[in-house]
Motif scaffolding. Structure first.
Motif, PDB file in Angstrom:
ATOM      1  N   GLN A 219      48.583  56.947  42.183  1.00 35.89           N
ATOM      2  CA  GLN A 219      48.032  56.140  43.266  1.00 35.89           C
ATOM      3  C   GLN A 219      46.657  55.606  42.848  1.00 35.89           C
ATOM      4  O   GLN A 219      45.832  56.341  42.339  1.00 35.89           O
ATOM      5  N   GLY A 220      46.433  54.311  43.082  1.00 36.51           N
ATOM      6  CA  GLY A 220      45.159  53.697  42.723  1.00 36.51           C
ATOM      7  C   GLY A 220      44.976  53.578  41.226  1.00 36.51           C
ATOM      8  O   GLY A 220      43.862  53.759  40.710  1.00 36.51           O
TER       9      GLY A 220
ATOM     10  N   GLN B 123      42.105  47.962  40.470  1.00 32.66           N
ATOM     11  CA  GLN B 123      42.843  49.137  40.939  1.00 32.66           C
ATOM     12  C   GLN B 123      44.102  48.674  41.661  1.00 32.66           C
ATOM     13  O   GLN B 123      44.040  48.048  42.730  1.00 32.66           O
ATOM     14  N   SER B 124      45.253  48.944  41.054  1.00 30.41           N
ATOM     15  CA  SER B 124      46.518  48.579  41.671  1.00 30.41           C
ATOM     16  C   SER B 124      46.892  49.626  42.713  1.00 30.41           C
ATOM     17  O   SER B 124      46.304  50.709  42.773  1.00 30.41           O
ATOM     18  N   SER B 125      47.877  49.299  43.522  1.00 31.17           N
ATOM     19  CA  SER B 125      48.286  50.258  44.552  1.00 31.17           C
ATOM     20  C   SER B 125      49.007  51.446  43.948  1.00 31.17           C
ATOM     21  O   SER B 125      48.891  52.574  44.452  1.00 31.17           O
TER      22      SER B 125
ATOM     23  N   SER C 226      51.494  46.126  42.545  1.00 28.34           N
ATOM     24  CA  SER C 226      50.405  45.621  43.370  1.00 28.34           C
ATOM     25  C   SER C 226      50.973  44.781  44.487  1.00 28.34           C
ATOM     26  O   SER C 226      52.098  44.271  44.406  1.00 28.34           O
ATOM     27  N   SER C 227      50.197  44.626  45.543  1.00 27.60           N
ATOM     28  CA  SER C 227      50.633  43.788  46.665  1.00 27.60           C
ATOM     29  C   SER C 227      50.591  42.310  46.308  1.00 27.60           C
ATOM     30  O   SER C 227      51.225  41.487  46.965  1.00 27.60           O
TER      31      SER C 227
ATOM     32  N   ASN D 274      52.841  41.983  40.655  1.00 28.42           N
ATOM     33  CA  ASN D 274      53.719  43.056  41.092  1.00 28.42           C
ATOM     34  C   ASN D 274      54.707  43.433  40.000  1.00 28.42           C
ATOM     35  O   ASN D 274      55.211  42.575  39.268  1.00 28.42           O
TER      36      ASN D 274
END
Length: 634
Positions: free
Chosen positions: A482-483, A492-494, A527-528, A533
């Motif tokens: 996460q992060g 920082q990706s999801s 990522s959003s 993504n």
């Protein structure tokens, strides 16, 4: 090259076929390897454990294996191991990055004699600066191990142990030479005198090298050959203060000066007006470790150890005018770690309870301005190892207090069950956190002070088999982060998911040893943002196959190594986007001839087919090269 591509595409089929062949081999023809059954590792649980009882995915490489392998550097050895991918920016002993189960160099802990090494700024260790001749053994722990070793052990741990004293006086020396100006020499003396054991060694290496950069569009491109010179020394003193009290002092220093292709950084004064075509950049890497360990047995069931140590990682750059060597600019990234740990182990029959208190400080001394230059970590780790005839398990809980980011609690549970005396099912699950490195937070023009620690949960499931000279394993893993901090963009990706599988097998049949491994790796960041993504992480091949055969013919031992790699992605040299680096096949061959009891000759040809390939976009790798050495031991 068409043949190579064809074979790379069939890596999973080749690997499964080889493993099935090994599993069906006539075990009666393979003698029981008593030495293998007696081997123990400490990295898997921080307590000496027979390799046959280890739950985790661990590889042990001892000195005998290193000598038979015939490799000329640590990175050559590691590049042949399951679950590991190395990326080098060209030439001999150039900057090397590691990907352990898809995790980056900053997400893998490297230790020398129990002391963590590596740059505090980048988070990675200078593997190219650790001399192979000074290594006694290597233990590789694959899989998330932060509960045992603290932050950053996302992909695993590589622990290196330097040479140890011997009971009798032992003298060793070697001298070698090869293509591209390779030269190597080493000498050591080991022994003991009553209660004092000692090991002292030195080594010297150099090469003329080859041009690091292939693409003229690279910012530091220079067509000259990029060589290196390295001097290393180590010492270990072991004093038995009492039959239950042992004091060990371990020292290692390696100093390497190598040429690289890089321009003077933007913003650095450039009074000579040097361009990339007129700059000869020299980088000096110094790795220095000191470890003082006190082992004590207070009661028959209670042992403890206190480890005090430090590691200095110095990286300095000199930008010279190529025509006359005039100094145009300098830079430095020096870091230091201080470490203190107190471990206590209490045995209850076959079970072991462990408690560890540990403190570590990290500091920077750099010509580049960092907003923060120091941080501290305080840790408490508790573990309990259950050992039964049919099953075993390891429970670990850890609390880390980071002076920048606060406290984090992590845990891990792993277990193994014997389906029959030779076959075990293993599984594990655990959590960890990783703080951003100083470069990720504060490096000018790149740092992002909004970054927060990455949190991950890892799972692993597999089978292990070992009987009468035959061993194999099949393991699948997934690590959800996460992060996740994307290495290239430093955003920082999801989420990132490091998933993959490793198949490995080894068969000892008389005077012949076969080994092979296949790795499937699919690390991705999510990522959003639609444009980024489901983005595959760069420089990691999806498919990688290693195969090796050793044949002993009396006083002559011959070996061959085959590597087949699938394609990988990397950032474009100029502009945005990515390039696909093609797959490749490498064949290395060699022989060791024992002249008499005290002397031998080793000859090795790397990349026999002279295959051109890249591990990092725009950077060369050595073509066909030969190395021959004479080794003497008494």
């Amino acid at each position: 090259m068409k043949l190579c591509v064809f074979r790379v595409r069939q890596l999973p089929v080749l690997a499964l076929g080889w493993l099935c062949l090994a599993a069906c081999a006539d075990e009666a023809s393979a003698p029981v390897s008593v030495a293998r059954l007696k081997e123990v590792v400490v990295t898997a649980s921080r307590v000496a454990t027979p390799v046959t009882d280890v739950i985790a995915d661990v590889t042990l490489i001892d000195r005998t294996q290193l000598d038979l392998a015939g490799q000329s550097s640590l990175r050559d050895v590691l590049a042949q191991q399951p679950g590991l991918q190395l990326v080098s920016s060209g030439s001999y002993r150039s900057n090397t990055s590691i990907f352990l189960r898809g995790a980056t160099s900053a997400q893998t802990i490297v230790m020398v004699d129990g002391i963590r090494v590596g740059s505090v700024t980048s988070g990675g260790a200078a593997l190219e600066n650790i001399p192979l001749e000074r290594i006694e053994r290597i233990e590789i722990l694959r899989g998330a191990a932060s509960a045992l070793y603290g932050p950053d052990a996302v992909g695993g741990v590589i622990q290196i142990f330097t040479r140890e004293p011997t009971e009798a006086l032992a003298l060793q020396a070697s001298l070698g030479a090869g293509t591209d100006g390779q030269q190597q020499a080493s000498a050591s003396v080991r022994g003991s005198d009553g209660a004092l054991g000692y090991s002292l060694g030195v080594s010297r290496e150099k090469a003329r090298g080859l041009s690091v950069a292939l693409n003229p569009a690279l910012s530091g491109y220079n067509a000259d050959a990029d060589g290196f010179e390295s001097t290393s020394a180590d010492a270990r003193l072991v004093a038995k203060l009492h039959r239950d009290q042992v004091l060990t002092l371990s020292l290692m220093q390696s100093d390497t000066d190598y040429q690289i292709d890089t321009a003077i950084p933007t913003g650095t004064p450039n009074p000579l007006g040097l361009s990339k075509a007129t700059t000869d950049t020299r980088s000096r890497a110094l790795t220095q470790t000191t470890a003082l360990k006190w082992d004590a047995q207070w009661l028959p069931l209670w042992t403890s150890s206190v480890l005090l140590g430090s590691s200095d990682e110095q990286s300095t750059q000199r930008y010279l005018r190529e025509s006359d060597g005039a100094l145009g600019a300098t830079g430095k990234f020096n870091t230091i770690r201080r470490q203190l740990g107190w471990q206590n182990d209490v045995r209850f029959d076959e079970d072991v309870a462990t408690a560890l208190l540990e403190g570590r400080s990290e500091a920077i001394d750099s010509s580049t301005a960092y907003a923060v230059t120091q941080r501290d970590l305080r840790s408490l780790m508790l573990s309990y190892a259950f050992n039964r005839a049919a099953w075993n398990a390891l429970l670990v809980a850890r609390k880390d207090d980071n002076s920048q980011f606060g406290s984090y609690n992590n845990w891990a549970v792993s277990g193994g069950y014997r389906l029959d005396p030779a076959l075990r099912a293993v599984a594990s699950v655990g959590t960890s956190f990783q703080a951003p490195s100083f470069n990720q937070l504060y490096f000018p023009g790149f740092g992002n002070t909004a970054l927060v620690p990455q949190l991950n949960r890892a799972t692993e499931l597999g089978l292990k088999y070992q009987r009468a000279g035959l061993s194999w394993s099949a393991l699948a893993y997934q690590n959800d982060i996460q992060g996740f901090i994307v290495p290239v963009s430093n955003v920082q990706s999801s989420l990132a998911v490091l998933r993959g599988a490793t198949l490995a097998a080894e068969l000892h049949a008389g005077d012949t040893t076969y080994s092979a491994s296949y790795d499937y790796a699919d690390p991705r960041a999510y990522s959003s943002a639609p444009a980024s993504n489901d983005l595959r992480l760069v420089r990691v091949a999806r498919d990688l196959l290693h195969a090796r055969i050793n044949q002993r013919l009396g006083d002559l031992s011959v070996f061959a190594e085959l590597t087949l790699s699938g394609e990988r992605e990397d950032a474009k040299v100029t502009g945005s986007g990515r390039d696909t680096l093609p797959g490749y096949g490498l064949l290395n061959v060699g022989a060791r001839w024992k002249l008499h009891n005290n002397a031998s000759v080793l000859a090795r040809v790397n990349n026999l087919t002279d295959t051109p390939y890249m591990l990092a976009n725009g950077y060369s790798m050595p073509g066909r090269n030969l190395f021959v050495s004479v080794n003497w031991a008494l």
